[in-house]
Design a protein around this motif. Sequence first.
Motif, short mmCIF file in Angstrom:
data_model
loop_
_atom_site.label_atom_id
_atom_site.label_comp_id
_atom_site.label_asym_id
_atom_site.label_seq_id
_atom_site.Cartn_x
_atom_site.Cartn_y
_atom_site.Cartn_z
N PRO A 77 140.84 -8.97 29.67
CA PRO A 77 140.33 -8.98 28.30
C PRO A 77 139.99 -10.41 27.88
CG PRO A 77 142.27 -7.58 28.45
CD PRO A 77 142.15 -8.28 29.77
N THR A 78 138.94 -10.54 27.10
CA THR A 78 138.43 -11.87 26.75
C THR A 78 139.46 -12.71 26.01
OG1 THR A 78 136.23 -10.89 26.62
CG2 THR A 78 136.51 -13.07 25.64
N VAL A 79 140.21 -12.10 25.11
CA VAL A 79 141.23 -12.85 24.37
C VAL A 79 142.30 -13.36 25.31
CG1 VAL A 79 143.02 -12.71 22.59
CG2 VAL A 79 140.77 -11.69 22.18
N ASP A 80 142.62 -12.59 26.35
CA ASP A 80 143.60 -13.05 27.34
C ASP A 80 143.11 -14.31 28.05
OD1 ASP A 80 144.99 -10.84 26.59
OD2 ASP A 80 144.94 -9.84 28.55
N LEU A 81 141.81 -14.35 28.35
CA LEU A 81 141.25 -15.53 28.99
C LEU A 81 141.39 -16.75 28.09
CD1 LEU A 81 137.97 -14.01 30.51
CD2 LEU A 81 140.06 -14.62 31.74
N LEU A 82 141.11 -16.58 26.81
CA LEU A 82 141.27 -17.69 25.88
C LEU A 82 142.73 -18.13 25.79
CD1 LEU A 82 138.89 -16.57 22.99
CD2 LEU A 82 138.52 -18.45 24.57
N ARG B 191 145.03 -17.92 28.02
CA ARG B 191 145.47 -18.57 29.26
C ARG B 191 144.87 -19.95 29.45
NH1 ARG B 191 144.01 -14.84 34.04
NH2 ARG B 191 144.72 -16.65 35.24
N PHE B 192 143.56 -20.07 29.17
CA PHE B 192 142.85 -21.28 29.57
C PHE B 192 142.42 -22.18 28.41
CE2 PHE B 192 141.79 -18.10 32.91
CZ PHE B 192 142.48 -18.70 33.96
N ARG B 193 142.14 -21.60 27.26
CA ARG B 193 141.68 -22.42 26.13
C ARG B 193 142.28 -21.91 24.82
NH1 ARG B 193 137.13 -25.61 26.55
NH2 ARG B 193 137.86 -26.32 24.51
N PRO B 194 143.61 -21.97 24.69
CA PRO B 194 144.22 -21.52 23.43
C PRO B 194 143.73 -22.32 22.23
CG PRO B 194 145.80 -22.71 24.80
CD PRO B 194 144.62 -22.45 25.65
N ASP B 195 143.20 -23.52 22.48
CA ASP B 195 142.67 -24.32 21.38
C ASP B 195 141.45 -23.68 20.73
OD1 ASP B 195 141.52 -25.05 24.03
OD2 ASP B 195 140.15 -26.27 22.81
N LEU B 196 140.82 -22.74 21.45
CA LEU B 196 139.64 -22.09 20.91
C LEU B 196 139.94 -20.79 20.16
CD1 LEU B 196 137.05 -22.56 23.82
CD2 LEU B 196 137.30 -23.90 21.72
N LEU B 197 141.17 -20.33 20.20
CA LEU B 197 141.50 -19.09 19.50
C LEU B 197 141.20 -19.16 18.01
CD1 LEU B 197 144.81 -18.13 21.34
CD2 LEU B 197 142.66 -16.83 21.36
N PRO B 198 141.47 -20.29 17.33
CA PRO B 198 141.13 -20.36 15.91
C PRO B 198 139.62 -20.30 15.64
CG PRO B 198 142.76 -22.03 16.46
CD PRO B 198 142.25 -21.47 17.75
N ALA B 199 138.81 -20.50 16.67
CA ALA B 199 137.36 -20.47 16.48
C ALA B 199 136.81 -19.05 16.41
CB ALA B 199 136.67 -21.23 17.61
N LEU B 200 137.60 -18.05 16.79
CA LEU B 200 137.12 -16.67 16.77
C LEU B 200 136.81 -16.25 15.34
CD1 LEU B 200 139.49 -14.91 19.35
CD2 LEU B 200 137.08 -15.54 19.64
N THR B 201 135.60 -15.75 15.13
CA THR B 201 135.18 -15.35 13.79
C THR B 201 135.44 -13.87 13.52
OG1 THR B 201 132.94 -14.95 14.63
CG2 THR B 201 133.41 -17.12 13.69
N ARG B 202 135.86 -13.14 14.55
CA ARG B 202 136.18 -11.72 14.39
C ARG B 202 136.98 -11.28 15.59
NH1 ARG B 202 132.94 -9.22 17.97
NH2 ARG B 202 130.88 -10.13 18.45
N PRO B 203 137.69 -10.16 15.50
CA PRO B 203 138.42 -9.65 16.66
C PRO B 203 137.46 -9.27 17.80
CG PRO B 203 139.14 -8.57 14.64
CD PRO B 203 137.90 -9.33 14.30
N LEU B 204 137.87 -9.52 19.03
CA LEU B 204 137.08 -9.15 20.20
C LEU B 204 137.69 -7.92 20.86
CD1 LEU B 204 136.40 -12.63 21.85
CD2 LEU B 204 134.95 -11.36 20.25
#
Length: 302
Positions: free
Chosen positions: A256-261, A263-276
């Motif tokens: 799942p795409t959120v799992d990839l974030l 694991r590898f780029r948790p700093d980008l989780l706040p950038a999500l503008t909507r649930p994936l």
Amino acid sequence: MPFMKVLITGALGFIGRALTEYLGQRGHELRLLDIADPTAVSIYNPLKHERETRSLKLDWPFVRGEITDPLAVAEAMRDVEAVVHLGGIPVNIPDQGATIFRTNALGTFVVLDEARKAGVARCICASSVNAFGTFYWRLSRHPIPYTRLPLDEEYPPAPEDPYSLSKLVTEETCAAFHRGYGMTTAALRFTWVWPEEMYQRARGDLKVTDQWHDDLFSWLHVQDAAEGIEQALLCPDLPGYGAYNMCASDTCWPEPTVDLLERFRPDLLPALTRPLQGRESLLSIDKARCTFGFSPRYRLGD
């Protein structure tokens, strides 16, 4: 469906060959332009990771010439109604930056300028997700600080390498020809485009992701690329200019795409503008979908 007389530049390239076959089957009349010799075309085999030389049988009128040569382009442009501009150098080698930039940026200008002179009203140009300046070939190697995901076309571009810069200039050239001459132009930002063989192999063997990929795990089947080009060509109310992301609706990795974030780029989780949802792409195609009905059919892992 209306039929058109279309010039395809870069017609002997990977997307060009697929588009020629597709548009021909759909009833359009074509003319082809390429610098390559049809009897000895260098074709990349993604399964073998090497190039092969093949002879191609062409069913449409062909003009051999450079996209930077106004005379060759003018010859190919005669009596066509629309242009799909795919020609260019699709690599980044900084030591060859001047050649890459000149061919891609000047080539786009020449194609659009000869289209203007010939009275051609619509030009669809191949851009690239590299126009963002955040995909592949970043010279600085600095992590990309996206401020919003999924990534849409409004994100400020920041190219560093010659190829990415040339694609951003391609888009600005399309916009300028619309502003100056009223030509309808569209720049399609293709991501990594796959042939059928690569798609079939990936479908049967989606490997676990082991690292972050600056392409945002995006991909596109070549058939969806061809269909999207035709949709832009035929759209009756296509805006005078626009840049459009072109990718599959899912990623090319199994998690799942959120799992990839996470694991590898948790700093980008706040950038999500909507649930994936599930393996939803991090590259937005909403603009292409809403504007000309782009709806990629090919997915992985379904």
